[in-house]
Each structure stands twice: as C-alpha cells, then as structure tokens.
Design a protein around this motif. Structure first.
Motif, PDB file in Angstrom:
ATOM      1  N   ALA A 196      33.660  43.597  39.465  1.00 40.70           N
ATOM      2  CA  ALA A 196      35.049  43.840  39.882  1.00 40.70           C
ATOM      3  C   ALA A 196      35.219  43.562  41.375  1.00 40.70           C
ATOM      4  O   ALA A 196      36.195  42.942  41.802  1.00 40.70           O
ATOM      5  N   ASP A 197      34.260  44.007  42.153  1.00 39.33           N
ATOM      6  CA  ASP A 197      34.332  43.869  43.610  1.00 39.33           C
ATOM      7  C   ASP A 197      34.194  42.407  44.063  1.00 39.33           C
ATOM      8  O   ASP A 197      34.595  42.054  45.177  1.00 39.33           O
ATOM      9  N   SER A 198      33.609  41.584  43.219  1.00 42.28           N
ATOM     10  CA  SER A 198      33.301  40.198  43.624  1.00 42.28           C
ATOM     11  C   SER A 198      34.366  39.185  43.202  1.00 42.28           C
ATOM     12  O   SER A 198      34.361  38.053  43.680  1.00 42.28           O
ATOM     13  N   LEU A 199      35.236  39.579  42.253  1.00 45.89           N
ATOM     14  CA  LEU A 199      36.195  38.610  41.704  1.00 45.89           C
ATOM     15  C   LEU A 199      37.393  38.417  42.642  1.00 45.89           C
ATOM     16  O   LEU A 199      38.511  38.875  42.364  1.00 45.89           O
ATOM     17  N   ASN A 200      37.151  37.786  43.777  1.00 42.97           N
ATOM     18  CA  ASN A 200      38.213  37.513  44.753  1.00 42.97           C
ATOM     19  C   ASN A 200      38.113  36.070  45.192  1.00 42.97           C
ATOM     20  O   ASN A 200      37.020  35.559  45.368  1.00 42.97           O
ATOM     21  N   ASP A 201      39.262  35.459  45.381  1.00 45.35           N
ATOM     22  CA  ASP A 201      39.292  34.070  45.849  1.00 45.35           C
ATOM     23  C   ASP A 201      40.214  33.978  47.061  1.00 45.35           C
ATOM     24  O   ASP A 201      41.432  34.015  46.933  1.00 45.35           O
ATOM     25  N   LEU A 202      39.619  33.883  48.231  1.00 44.31           N
ATOM     26  CA  LEU A 202      40.424  33.830  49.457  1.00 44.31           C
ATOM     27  C   LEU A 202      40.804  32.412  49.842  1.00 44.31           C
ATOM     28  O   LEU A 202      41.602  32.204  50.744  1.00 44.31           O
ATOM     29  N   ILE A 203      40.212  31.441  49.166  1.00 43.86           N
ATOM     30  CA  ILE A 203      40.344  30.064  49.648  1.00 43.86           C
ATOM     31  C   ILE A 203      41.319  29.224  48.821  1.00 43.86           C
ATOM     32  O   ILE A 203      42.210  28.580  49.361  1.00 43.86           O
ATOM     33  N   VAL A 204      41.153  29.233  47.494  1.00 44.24           N
ATOM     34  CA  VAL A 204      41.939  28.315  46.653  1.00 44.24           C
ATOM     35  C   VAL A 204      43.210  28.993  46.106  1.00 44.24           C
ATOM     36  O   VAL A 204      44.291  28.403  46.101  1.00 44.24           O
ATOM     37  N   GLU A 205      43.056  30.239  45.677  1.00 45.74           N
ATOM     38  CA  GLU A 205      44.181  30.938  45.032  1.00 45.74           C
ATOM     39  C   GLU A 205      45.474  30.968  45.874  1.00 45.74           C
ATOM     40  O   GLU A 205      46.564  30.760  45.326  1.00 45.74           O
ATOM     41  N   PRO A 206      45.391  31.198  47.190  1.00 46.87           N
ATOM     42  CA  PRO A 206      46.648  31.243  47.951  1.00 46.87           C
ATOM     43  C   PRO A 206      47.455  29.945  47.839  1.00 46.87           C
ATOM     44  O   PRO A 206      48.688  29.985  47.890  1.00 46.87           O
ATOM     45  N   TYR A 207      46.806  28.813  47.669  1.00 46.97           N
ATOM     46  CA  TYR A 207      47.523  27.535  47.547  1.00 46.97           C
ATOM     47  C   TYR A 207      48.002  27.307  46.120  1.00 46.97           C
ATOM     48  O   TYR A 207      49.153  27.007  45.872  1.00 46.97           O
ATOM     49  N   ARG A 208      47.076  27.457  45.171  1.00 48.69           N
ATOM     50  CA  ARG A 208      47.422  27.081  43.793  1.00 48.69           C
ATOM     51  C   ARG A 208      48.314  28.094  43.092  1.00 48.69           C
ATOM     52  O   ARG A 208      49.053  27.727  42.168  1.00 48.69           O
TER      53      ARG A 208
END
Ligand SMILES: Nc1ncnc2c1ncn2[C@@H]1O[C@H](COP(=O)(O)OP(=O)(O)OP(=O)(O)O)[C@@H](O)[C@H]1O
Ligand SMILES: N[C@@H](CCO)C(=O)O
Length: 308
Positions: free
Chosen positions: A220-232
């Motif tokens: 749960a703590d690891s499932l983060n996307d700071l790089i691609v998700e904000p754009y897509r």
C-alpha cells in the motif's frame, strides 16, 4: 502439432511506480487465438473478431511478432492466425501485447518449444513496437511469465519474475474511450527532477520487497507514481474521483493501468476487491461514459493452452 488455441490474458503495466519496468497478469480477462501451421512460409492473419484491426502482417502486432519468431527459428513452415479480441485496443490493459505474447507463445509450441521465456518476450516486444513505437516489455513479460514481472533491462533483455502474494486481487475500470500508447508517451517529460526520481525508485524497491514478503501494508505504501500519473491522469475523465473511491473502499492503492484509460487497484482479498468495484461503478454510473469493470486474481501462470 499443427494447430493450437490459446488464451492470452490482459496485463497491467507500470503498477504505479514502475513505469516501463513493472507489470502483472490478470486471470479472467483476455483474448483467444488460434494459430495453424501452413506448408507455405510466411504469416497470414485470416480472422479478427471483436475489434477493427489491420489484417496486413506488418501492421498487426501479431503478424510482426510471428515473423520475428519464425525467422529466428528458421522455420520451414508458415502460419495462419485467428484473433478473437476481448481486450479492446487502446484500453490500457495490454490489448496489443496480448496479441504479441500470445502469438509467440503459440508458435513456440508449434515449433516444439525451442525458445525460453526471455527469448519469447524479446520476439513479443518486436510486435509490441508496432502499437506503441517502442519495444517496451512491461505488458509482454507478465503475459509470458505470469504473475508480477520486472524488466530489469531491455538491451540485452532481462526479465525478473517476482512472487505473487496469494491474497492479492486487482479491480480495474475500463472507461470506453481510447488512449493510444504512442500518444500517452508523447506527452511525458523527457527530464525529471532528481528529488522525484529518488522517491519513485524507493517505491519500486519497496514494492518488490513487499511482494517477496507478502507485506500488504508495504505494498500500500509503495503504490505511488509521482512522475507519470500527474501528466496522464488529465487524459482520463473522473480519474481523481475513481482513485478516491478505490482508496475509501479499502484498496491498498492503484493508479493508471499501462498508458490508460483503464485505472487499476490492488486489494487484499476478493471481498475488498468487490467493494472497490462497487465504489468505482457508482462514480462512473453518474457519467454518460460506457465502462467495464473487472475483478481478477493475479494469474501466476500467464498464457494458457485451450486446445492443441
Ligand atoms: N493485434 C492487435 N491487437 C491490438 N491492437 C493492435 C493489434 N495490431 C495492431 N494494433 C494497434 O495497436 C494500437 C493499440 O495498442 P495500444 O498499445 O495503444 O493499446 P493497448 O495495447 O490496449 O494499451 P496498453 O499497451 O497501454 O495496455 C491500435 O492502434 C491498434 O490498431
Ligand atoms: N509502459 C508502457 C505501457 C503501455 O501499456 C507505457 O506506460 O507507456
């Protein structure tokens, strides 16, 4: 063996933090393919049911993947391919990849299995490049290997198979809009700040560790996307609401599946995965966008033979 029928499952690439490297395989969503040997050399796509896709060998990922493996094997036969599509192209759950990986798996069986899974992934990537413009392996590898995979390198290819915690379930919503992988790649920045990269690779490392130890809190703590998700995420209607509904109903985490528009979440246990499905159904039911929802166990086997 002169003919084989296979089930080629849908796959979720990236798994939030692992853009182009992580992926996992679904169990109950996928295409079927029938591949027949022909005495005449070459590749013919003779039937496509369920989607409007090119029949020309060079324009269909199945055709290009088939040529790659037949060529490498110096095969003295050709093939005819029938594709029965249940995964809609441009869905974000590996539609193109299911055709590529299914084709190479099936032809390897017809050849008497001369190639290993790493080699099959390589042939599948040749096909996948037709769809996305790049030879990424994060959908092909989980289809061929099953379970969770990490693509450590593409040149030379090295796929690492990761363990699958037994209580892990995926819930996926596929809004019926098409986002082409090539276009979703084109909007990404070429450079990223080091501070974000540090957090992202820390998440990949901790997710891999958590899969090994079945540590659901760490997943749960690891499932983060700071790089691609904000754009897509801007390309996907109601993304933030869906993600909030997933988290509020008990999912461990989630994000964009592959290049979208599908959104995935992972949950501990089927009961929670079903609750997540209800919550996201409620979000999309209020819109006029058509959608499918899938709840699936993680498929540790990958592509399956239906009949040979
Ligand atoms: N056999 C095939 N199956 C699916 N798509 C194909 C196939 N052959 C060629 N294509 C083309 O590939 C494109 C769809 O692939 P794309 O990678 O964009 O979607 P996807 O595979 O569903 O998504 P993702 O890779 O993000 O999970 C479409 O342009 C489609 O015409
Ligand atoms: N890693 C690829 C997967 C596409 O399915 C991408 O996100 O562009």
């Amino acid at each position: 063996m002169n003919e084989i029928k296979i089930f080629s499952p849908a796959t979720v690439a990236n798994v939030s933090c692992g853009f182009d490297v992580l992926g996992f395989c679904l169990d109950n969503v996928g295409d079927e393919m029938v591949i027949k040997k022909t005495t005449e050399k070459g590749v013919k796509i003779t039937k496509i049911v369920g989607a409007n896709l090119p029949f020309e060998t060079q324009n269909n990922v199945a055709g290009v993947a088939a040529l790659a493996i037949l060529d490498a094997a110096n095969a003295d036969f050709g093939v005819e391919i029938e594709i029965y599509k249940n995964i809609k192209p441009g869905s974000g759950i590996g539609s193109s990849s299911a055709s590529a990986s299914g084709t190479v798996f099936a032809i390897n069986e017809l050849l008497g299995k001369p190639f290993n899974k790493q080699q099959l992934t390589l042939f599948g990537m040749k096909g996948e490049a037709v769809a996305s413009g790049t030879e990424h392996a994060d959908n092909v590898a989980p289809g061929i290997f099953g379970g969770f995979t990490l693509v450590k390198e593409t040149t030379p290819l090295k796929v690492v198979q990761l363990p699958t915690p037994s209580e892990l379930y995926a819930t996926i919503i596929h809004p019926q809009i098409e986002i082409k992988t090539s276009e979703a790649r084109a909007i990404l920045p070429k450079d990223i700040p080091l501070s974000k990269a540090v957090k992202q690779w820390a998440n990949v490392g901790s997710l891999v560790s958590a899969l090994h130890t079945s540590d659901y809190d760490l997943i749960a703590d690891s499932l983060n996307d700071l790089i691609v998700e904000p754009y897509r995420s801007q390309l996907i209607p109601h993304f933030d609401e869906v993600k909030a509904a997933m988290m509020n109903s008990g999912a461990l985490g989630g994000g964009i599946s592959g290049s979208g528009p599908s959104i995935f979440s992972l949950s501990k246990g089927k009961e929670t995965a079903d609750k997540v499905a209800d919550a996201i159904r409620e979000v999309y039911s209020k819109t006029d966008i058509e959608f499918d929802i899938h709840v699936s166990k993680i498929n540790a086997q990958g592509i399956k033979i239906v009949k040979n």
